[in-house]
Design a protein around this motif. Structure first.
Motif: not given
Length: 63
Positions: A14-18, A24-26
């Motif tokens: 989740p940290v890398g995606v954030f 957001g949705p991703t």
């Protein structure tokens, strides 16, 4: 920075995606997958970060 986001997408998805997409949705999808298990979240995180980088590099080629 790219390498850091990829490493975080594998280790703490989740940290890398954030860091790549913000809230957001991703990110919500990734949090859900990570709650199901580290591996699904990690795969999705890595895929999302790499796809984002590909999209940016294609846009730079056009300009």
């Amino acid at each position: 920075m790219k390498l850091l986001r990829i490493l975080l997408a594998v280790l703490i998805p989740p940290v890398g995606v954030f860091m790549t997409y913000g809230f957001g949705p991703t990110l919500l999808i990734n949090i859900g997958l990570t709650l199901l298990g580290w591996l699904p979240g990690s795969i999705h995180g890595l895929w999302a970060v790499v796809k984002h980088e590909e999209k940016l590099s294609r846009q730079e080629e056009v300009y």
